[in-house]
Structure formats: structure tokens, C-alpha cells
Design a protein around this motif. Structure first.
Motif, PDB file in Angstrom:
ATOM      1  N   GLY A 136       0.782  -1.232   0.000  1.00  0.00           N
ATOM      2  CA  GLY A 136       0.000   0.000   0.000  1.00  0.00           C
ATOM      3  C   GLY A 136       0.812   1.278   0.000  1.00  0.00           C
ATOM      4  N   ARG A 137       2.126   1.159  -0.065  1.00  0.00           N
ATOM      5  CA  ARG A 137       2.996   2.337  -0.001  1.00  0.00           C
ATOM      6  C   ARG A 137       3.420   2.796  -1.393  1.00  0.00           C
ATOM      7  NH1 ARG A 137       5.472  -1.079   3.684  1.00  0.00           N
ATOM      8  NH2 ARG A 137       7.226  -1.294   2.276  1.00  0.00           N
ATOM      9  N   VAL A 138       3.622   4.095  -1.527  1.00  0.00           N
ATOM     10  CA  VAL A 138       4.156   4.669  -2.765  1.00  0.00           C
ATOM     11  C   VAL A 138       5.669   4.482  -2.763  1.00  0.00           C
ATOM     12  CG1 VAL A 138       4.507   6.816  -4.060  1.00  0.00           C
ATOM     13  CG2 VAL A 138       2.304   6.369  -2.932  1.00  0.00           C
ATOM     14  N   ILE A 139       6.201   4.018  -3.885  1.00  0.00           N
ATOM     15  CA  ILE A 139       7.650   3.904  -4.062  1.00  0.00           C
ATOM     16  C   ILE A 139       8.138   5.220  -4.649  1.00  0.00           C
ATOM     17  CG2 ILE A 139       9.484   2.728  -5.324  1.00  0.00           C
ATOM     18  CD1 ILE A 139       7.596   0.279  -5.433  1.00  0.00           C
ATOM     19  N   ARG A 140       9.132   5.818  -4.055  1.00  0.00           N
ATOM     20  CA  ARG A 140       9.664   7.089  -4.564  1.00  0.00           C
ATOM     21  C   ARG A 140      10.943   6.832  -5.359  1.00  0.00           C
ATOM     22  NH1 ARG A 140       5.884  10.017  -2.949  1.00  0.00           N
ATOM     23  NH2 ARG A 140       5.269  10.283  -0.784  1.00  0.00           N
ATOM     24  N   GLY A 141      10.907   7.256  -6.624  1.00  0.00           N
ATOM     25  CA  GLY A 141      12.115   7.194  -7.429  1.00  0.00           C
ATOM     26  C   GLY A 141      13.107   8.240  -6.927  1.00  0.00           C
ATOM     27  N   ASP A 142      14.318   8.192  -7.436  1.00  0.00           N
ATOM     28  CA  ASP A 142      15.344   9.129  -6.951  1.00  0.00           C
ATOM     29  C   ASP A 142      15.247  10.509  -7.596  1.00  0.00           C
ATOM     30  OD1 ASP A 142      16.465   8.858  -9.498  1.00  0.00           O
ATOM     31  OD2 ASP A 142      18.177   7.669  -8.813  1.00  0.00           O
ATOM     32  N   GLY A 143      14.332  10.667  -8.554  1.00  0.00           N
ATOM     33  CA  GLY A 143      14.154  11.969  -9.188  1.00  0.00           C
ATOM     34  C   GLY A 143      15.130  12.253 -10.314  1.00  0.00           C
ATOM     35  N   HIS A 144      16.028  11.310 -10.578  1.00  0.00           N
ATOM     36  CA  HIS A 144      17.037  11.512 -11.622  1.00  0.00           C
ATOM     37  C   HIS A 144      17.070  10.370 -12.631  1.00  0.00           C
ATOM     38  CE1 HIS A 144      18.650  14.874  -9.334  1.00  0.00           C
ATOM     39  NE2 HIS A 144      18.609  14.101  -8.261  1.00  0.00           N
ATOM     40  N   THR A 145      16.829   9.152 -12.163  1.00  0.00           N
ATOM     41  CA  THR A 145      16.934   7.967 -13.005  1.00  0.00           C
ATOM     42  C   THR A 145      15.605   7.699 -13.707  1.00  0.00           C
ATOM     43  OG1 THR A 145      18.446   7.050 -11.358  1.00  0.00           O
ATOM     44  CG2 THR A 145      17.599   5.533 -13.032  1.00  0.00           C
ATOM     45  N   ILE A 146      15.685   7.432 -15.007  1.00  0.00           N
ATOM     46  CA  ILE A 146      14.494   7.092 -15.785  1.00  0.00           C
ATOM     47  C   ILE A 146      14.565   5.607 -16.110  1.00  0.00           C
ATOM     48  CG2 ILE A 146      13.225   7.496 -17.917  1.00  0.00           C
ATOM     49  CD1 ILE A 146      14.435  10.327 -17.916  1.00  0.00           C
ATOM     50  N   HIS A 147      13.578   4.861 -15.617  1.00  0.00           N
ATOM     51  CA  HIS A 147      13.531   3.419 -15.854  1.00  0.00           C
ATOM     52  C   HIS A 147      12.513   3.101 -16.944  1.00  0.00           C
ATOM     53  CE1 HIS A 147      15.789   2.518 -12.194  1.00  0.00           C
ATOM     54  NE2 HIS A 147      15.022   3.396 -11.562  1.00  0.00           N
ATOM     55  N   ALA A 148      12.793   2.062 -17.707  1.00  0.00           N
ATOM     56  CA  ALA A 148      11.788   1.520 -18.627  1.00  0.00           C
ATOM     57  C   ALA A 148      10.987   0.443 -17.904  1.00  0.00           C
ATOM     58  CB  ALA A 148      12.458   0.937 -19.859  1.00  0.00           C
ATOM     59  N   SER A 149      11.671  -0.275 -17.021  1.00  0.00           N
ATOM     60  CA  SER A 149      11.025  -1.305 -16.205  1.00  0.00           C
ATOM     61  C   SER A 149      11.893  -1.514 -14.978  1.00  0.00           C
ATOM     62  CB  SER A 149      10.861  -2.613 -16.988  1.00  0.00           C
ATOM     63  OG  SER A 149      12.121  -3.168 -17.307  1.00  0.00           O
ATOM     64  N   THR A 150      11.361  -2.240 -14.017  1.00  0.00           N
ATOM     65  CA  THR A 150      12.089  -2.537 -12.784  1.00  0.00           C
ATOM     66  C   THR A 150      11.817  -3.990 -12.407  1.00  0.00           C
ATOM     67  OG1 THR A 150      10.241  -1.912 -11.357  1.00  0.00           O
ATOM     68  CG2 THR A 150      11.822  -0.150 -11.950  1.00  0.00           C
ATOM     69  N   PRO A 151      12.572  -4.532 -11.472  1.00  0.00           N
ATOM     70  CA  PRO A 151      12.257  -5.893 -11.020  1.00  0.00           C
ATOM     71  C   PRO A 151      10.811  -6.017 -10.524  1.00  0.00           C
ATOM     72  CG  PRO A 151      14.457  -5.301 -10.302  1.00  0.00           C
ATOM     73  CD  PRO A 151      13.852  -4.059 -10.898  1.00  0.00           C
ATOM     74  N   LEU A 152      10.289  -4.969  -9.869  1.00  0.00           N
ATOM     75  CA  LEU A 152       8.911  -5.029  -9.387  1.00  0.00           C
ATOM     76  C   LEU A 152       7.919  -5.036 -10.547  1.00  0.00           C
ATOM     77  CD1 LEU A 152       6.857  -5.186  -7.152  1.00  0.00           C
ATOM     78  CD2 LEU A 152       6.964  -2.682  -6.948  1.00  0.00           C
TER      79      LEU A 152
END
Length: 196
Positions: A136-152
Motif C-alpha cells: 500500500g505504499r508509494v515507491i519514490r524514485g530518486d528523481g534523476h533515473t528514468i527506468h523503462a522497467s524494474t524488477p517489481l
């Protein structure tokens, strides 16, 4: 042809939002009011996932411009109504210029509605399913890295595919996670970062 919604006066927050949202009024409005806002409504989560599937291979602006057309064509994305669509509905949708006319994506949306309803019939809300991967929690990106996908997104993609959903690869799923606020990927300089 230029979309009238794309021409608007300069925004005083220019330079203070995610770069992708600059240059188009439609993108700016979407970014400022929807993208990254945690969505907890099952139906809206499902609608957004279906629209992300239609976006595959296209720019998101195409979907935004046609979103109301999609909503009209797909009965307001009411999963009960969409699940009842038949071959005649598929042909109707294939002739509808208000949507992206891709048969496989149309069929995938109808199938997705049926799976959504099966989950609900078992007492499993789509919202609980979606948010269960992050407790139920929001995952916060680092604000700099742009992902196309992640393990999650790969994990969620595999589970959606296991259940029978289509057009839910890890990249589509990650874009959906960003759109519905499971992930806050607003840029470090963006005024919307951390507002969720």
C-alpha cells in the motif's frame, strides 16, 4: 495538425515540472493533475492499465487525445459491461475512429474485463491486488533515473500474465505504476514530487 489543446500561454511553473510534460497543454494538465497521484479505485486502476496496453507502440499523447473516445466506446470502462462485449462489439470498435483500432488490444481489454470480474467474484479487489505488491505504499524514485522497467514491474507483469491479462509487459506495467502513483517518478526539480 496541431491540437488546439496543445497551444496555451506559457505556464509560470515551466522548468519546475517533469521535462516530458512541457510543450503540450494536454501533457501539462495530465502531469499536474493525474500522473503519479495514488489511485486506489479498482475500476480506475483497471481502466488505466487497459489504456496503457493500447498505448503500446504509440506515444501516450495519442491515448490522452482519444481517452474520452475510449471511455465512450468501452461503456465508461465498466468491467461488467465490457466483459459482455461480443464479436459485433469488436467489429463496432474496429470501425470507431475515436479509439486505437487494434483488434488484439480490443480483445485483450474484453478479456481483461472478464478477469477483473472473476477476481471481484472471488472477493479480490483489483486495488488490493495492485497495491499489495508495495504493501500500500508509494515507491519514490530518486528523481534523476528514468527506468523503462524494474524488477517489481517484472514481478507484477508476470502475475498479470499468469492471470490471463495481455499487453502487460514489464515496460507497460511500469508506465502504469507511474501513472497511478504506485511509483512517484516526478523529477527532483518537479513541483509535484512528493505530493502523493
Amino acid at each position: 495538425m496541431t491540437d488546439p489543446a496543445d497551444s496555451s500561454p506559457p505556464d509560470p511553473r515551466a522548468g519546475h515540472r517533469c521535462t516530458w510534460a512541457e510543450g503540450s497543454a494536454l501533457y501539462r494538465d495530465y502531469h499536474d493533475s493525474e500522473w503519479g497521484v495514488p489511485e486506489r479505485d479498482s475500476r480506475m486502476l483497471w481502466e488505466t492499465l487497459m489504456l496503457e496496453g493500447f498505448q503500446a507502440g504509440l506515444a501516450w499523447i495519442v491515448i490522452l487525445r482519444k481517452r474520452e473516445g475510449f471511455r465512450a466506446a468501452f461503456a465508461g470502462f465498466d468491467p461488467v459491461k465490457v466483459a459482455a462485449f461480443d464479436d459485433a462489439d469488436i467489429e463496432r470498435l474496429m470501425a470507431d475512429p475515436g479509439i486505437v483500432r487494434a483488434r488484439a488490444k480490443i480483445v485483450a481489454t474484453i478479456t481483461g474485463a472478464r478477469i477483473y470480474n472473476e477476481m471481484a467474484a472471488r472477493g479480490e479487489s483489483f486495488a488490493d491486488f495492485a497495491w499489495g505488491f508495495t504493501d500500500g505504499r508509494v515507491i519514490r524514485g530518486d528523481g534523476h533515473t528514468i527506468h523503462a522497467s524494474t524488477p517489481l514491474s517484472e514481478t507484477i507483469s508476470k502475475e498479470l500474465k499468469r492471470r490471463g491479462f495481455k499487453f502487460v509487459g514489464p515496460t507497460i506495467v511500469y508506465a502504469w505504476m507511474q501513472a497511478v502513483g504506485i511509483v512517484d517518478d516526478h523529477a527532483a526539480h518537479c513541483f509535484r514530487r512528493g505530493q502523493a
